[in-house]
Design a protein around this motif. Structure first.
Motif, PDB file in Angstrom:
ATOM      1  N   GLY A 153      12.518   2.092   5.237  1.00  0.00           N
ATOM      2  CA  GLY A 153      11.451   3.010   5.635  1.00  0.00           C
ATOM      3  C   GLY A 153      10.018   2.544   5.499  1.00  0.00           C
ATOM      4  O   GLY A 153       9.102   3.371   5.548  1.00  0.00           O
ATOM      5  N   VAL A 154       9.787   1.240   5.337  1.00  0.00           N
ATOM      6  CA  VAL A 154       8.405   0.743   5.370  1.00  0.00           C
ATOM      7  C   VAL A 154       7.858   1.020   6.776  1.00  0.00           C
ATOM      8  O   VAL A 154       8.545   0.795   7.767  1.00  0.00           O
ATOM      9  N   LYS A 155       6.644   1.533   6.857  1.00  0.00           N
ATOM     10  CA  LYS A 155       6.080   1.919   8.157  1.00  0.00           C
ATOM     11  C   LYS A 155       5.401   0.759   8.885  1.00  0.00           C
ATOM     12  O   LYS A 155       5.358   0.735  10.111  1.00  0.00           O
ATOM     13  N   GLU A 156       4.839  -0.167   8.108  1.00  0.00           N
ATOM     14  CA  GLU A 156       4.130  -1.293   8.722  1.00  0.00           C
ATOM     15  C   GLU A 156       4.360  -2.532   7.871  1.00  0.00           C
ATOM     16  O   GLU A 156       4.408  -2.443   6.637  1.00  0.00           O
ATOM     17  N   PHE A 165       0.862  -1.174   0.000  1.00  0.00           N
ATOM     18  CA  PHE A 165       0.000   0.000   0.000  1.00  0.00           C
ATOM     19  C   PHE A 165       0.898   1.222   0.000  1.00  0.00           C
ATOM     20  O   PHE A 165       1.872   1.294   0.761  1.00  0.00           O
ATOM     21  N   ILE A 166       0.556   2.190  -0.868  1.00  0.00           N
ATOM     22  CA  ILE A 166       1.269   3.462  -0.923  1.00  0.00           C
ATOM     23  C   ILE A 166       0.234   4.563  -0.729  1.00  0.00           C
ATOM     24  O   ILE A 166      -0.754   4.631  -1.476  1.00  0.00           O
ATOM     25  N   SER A 167       0.461   5.417   0.275  1.00  0.00           N
ATOM     26  CA  SER A 167      -0.485   6.498   0.561  1.00  0.00           C
ATOM     27  C   SER A 167      -0.478   7.522  -0.570  1.00  0.00           C
ATOM     28  O   SER A 167       0.515   7.675  -1.287  1.00  0.00           O
ATOM     29  N   ASP A 168      -1.603   8.213  -0.723  1.00  0.00           N
ATOM     30  CA  ASP A 168      -1.762   9.132  -1.848  1.00  0.00           C
ATOM     31  C   ASP A 168      -0.723  10.247  -1.882  1.00  0.00           C
ATOM     32  O   ASP A 168      -0.355  10.712  -2.946  1.00  0.00           O
ATOM     33  N   ASN A 169      -0.193  10.655  -0.737  1.00  0.00           N
ATOM     34  CA  ASN A 169       0.805  11.719  -0.744  1.00  0.00           C
ATOM     35  C   ASN A 169       2.209  11.209  -1.081  1.00  0.00           C
ATOM     36  O   ASN A 169       3.150  11.991  -1.129  1.00  0.00           O
ATOM     37  N   ARG A 170       2.339   9.903  -1.361  1.00  0.00           N
ATOM     38  CA  ARG A 170       3.646   9.317  -1.699  1.00  0.00           C
ATOM     39  C   ARG A 170       3.617   8.576  -3.042  1.00  0.00           C
ATOM     40  O   ARG A 170       4.531   7.840  -3.365  1.00  0.00           O
ATOM     41  N   LEU A 171       2.574   8.793  -3.821  1.00  0.00           N
ATOM     42  CA  LEU A 171       2.437   8.069  -5.085  1.00  0.00           C
ATOM     43  C   LEU A 171       3.513   8.433  -6.109  1.00  0.00           C
ATOM     44  O   LEU A 171       3.652   7.755  -7.129  1.00  0.00           O
ATOM     45  N   ASN A 172       4.316   9.456  -5.814  1.00  0.00           N
ATOM     46  CA  ASN A 172       5.405   9.822  -6.711  1.00  0.00           C
ATOM     47  C   ASN A 172       6.477   8.725  -6.796  1.00  0.00           C
ATOM     48  O   ASN A 172       7.303   8.746  -7.700  1.00  0.00           O
ATOM     49  N   ILE A 173       6.460   7.748  -5.883  1.00  0.00           N
ATOM     50  CA  ILE A 173       7.440   6.651  -5.957  1.00  0.00           C
ATOM     51  C   ILE A 173       7.036   5.579  -6.970  1.00  0.00           C
ATOM     52  O   ILE A 173       7.802   4.666  -7.243  1.00  0.00           O
ATOM     53  N   VAL A 174       5.817   5.705  -7.516  1.00  0.00           N
ATOM     54  CA  VAL A 174       5.343   4.746  -8.520  1.00  0.00           C
ATOM     55  C   VAL A 174       5.891   5.175  -9.874  1.00  0.00           C
ATOM     56  O   VAL A 174       5.523   6.223 -10.408  1.00  0.00           O
ATOM     57  N   GLY A 175       6.822   4.381 -10.409  1.00  0.00           N
ATOM     58  CA  GLY A 175       7.422   4.679 -11.701  1.00  0.00           C
ATOM     59  C   GLY A 175       6.777   3.881 -12.814  1.00  0.00           C
ATOM     60  O   GLY A 175       5.878   3.070 -12.584  1.00  0.00           O
ATOM     61  N   GLU A 176       7.263   4.092 -14.008  1.00  0.00           N
ATOM     62  CA  GLU A 176       6.746   3.385 -15.181  1.00  0.00           C
ATOM     63  C   GLU A 176       7.038   1.888 -15.110  1.00  0.00           C
ATOM     64  O   GLU A 176       6.215   1.063 -15.479  1.00  0.00           O
ATOM     65  N   LEU A 177       8.237   1.509 -14.606  1.00  0.00           N
ATOM     66  CA  LEU A 177       8.657   0.116 -14.583  1.00  0.00           C
ATOM     67  C   LEU A 177       8.547  -0.544 -13.213  1.00  0.00           C
ATOM     68  O   LEU A 177       8.490  -1.768 -13.129  1.00  0.00           O
ATOM     69  N   ALA A 187      10.211   3.005  -0.530  1.00  0.00           N
ATOM     70  CA  ALA A 187       9.487   2.155   0.415  1.00  0.00           C
ATOM     71  C   ALA A 187       7.981   2.405   0.383  1.00  0.00           C
ATOM     72  O   ALA A 187       7.547   3.542   0.553  1.00  0.00           O
ATOM     73  N   PRO A 188       7.190   1.347   0.190  1.00  0.00           N
ATOM     74  CA  PRO A 188       5.750   1.473   0.374  1.00  0.00           C
ATOM     75  C   PRO A 188       5.458   1.783   1.848  1.00  0.00           C
ATOM     76  O   PRO A 188       6.302   1.560   2.714  1.00  0.00           O
ATOM     77  N   ASP A 189       4.277   2.288   2.126  1.00  0.00           N
ATOM     78  CA  ASP A 189       3.890   2.534   3.519  1.00  0.00           C
ATOM     79  C   ASP A 189       3.672   1.218   4.257  1.00  0.00           C
ATOM     80  O   ASP A 189       4.064   1.069   5.409  1.00  0.00           O
TER      81      ASP A 189
END
Length: 184
Positions: free
Chosen positions: A132-135, A87-99, A104-106
């Protein structure tokens, strides 16, 4: 078809080496070793799909982020892992790349298989903590238990074990409730 982990440690593998592989197998890159991961069994996939469905159903009504599931590459430093569910929170979706996912996901969920359980819990658990995964949730399909950990200062803090009688929530996704009797 592999049923056990196959580790290639004949040399130091890089992300560049990893990205060139195109043989239809699933791999992870950890500590310079290339690890061929066996395909999940049907029961593993069924439990993983039920958990993913719970997340997706909730997030459709409450757009707080996005859920992804294997196979998807998550690049953490010079490591590449393929968690079962992230799960990636909406304020961190910039880590989602094309490939791939670049950071770290949340939340990371690993559905344990006999061939990968100790590897997922120990080696990958430490990587998730370091980057840095939170959970972190580990799902034991045989015992029908989910162990939940949250990030601490130097190690994971165990929040508890949950079984079919329980409902799991997470502060990362306010309002989400996963009834485990619907998972197992």
């Amino acid at each position: 078809m592999a049923t056990e982990l196959t580790i290639f440690n004949d040399r130091e593998y890089t992300i560049e080496d990893y990205m060139k592989i195109d043989d239809g197998q699933r791999y992870e890159l950890i500590g310079g070793e290339l690890i061929m991961v066996p395909s999940p069994k049907p029961r593993h996939q069924r439990v993983s799909a039920k958990i993913s469905f719970q997340f997706e159903s909730f997030l459709r009504q409450n757009p707080l982020g996005e859920v992804y599931y294997a196979p998807i590459d998550v690049v953490l430093g010079d490591q590449v892992v393929q968690p079962d569910i992230i799960f990636i929170s909406d304020n961190r979706l910039n880590i989602v790349g094309e490939l791939n996912i670049q950071g770290a996901p949340d939340l990371v969920i690993e559905v344990l298989s006999p061939s990968t359980a100790s590897y997922d819990k120990k080696k990958k658990g430490q990587i998730y903590l370091k980057y840095g995964v939170k959970e972190y949730w580990t799902v034991d399909i045989d015992a029908k238990i989910i162990d939940v950990y949250k990030v601490g200062e130097k190690q994971w803090q165990w929040l508890g074990s949950y079984d079919e009688e329980d409902t799991i929530t997470t502060q990362l996704i306010p309002g989400l409730e996963i009834k485990l009797n619907e998972i197992f």
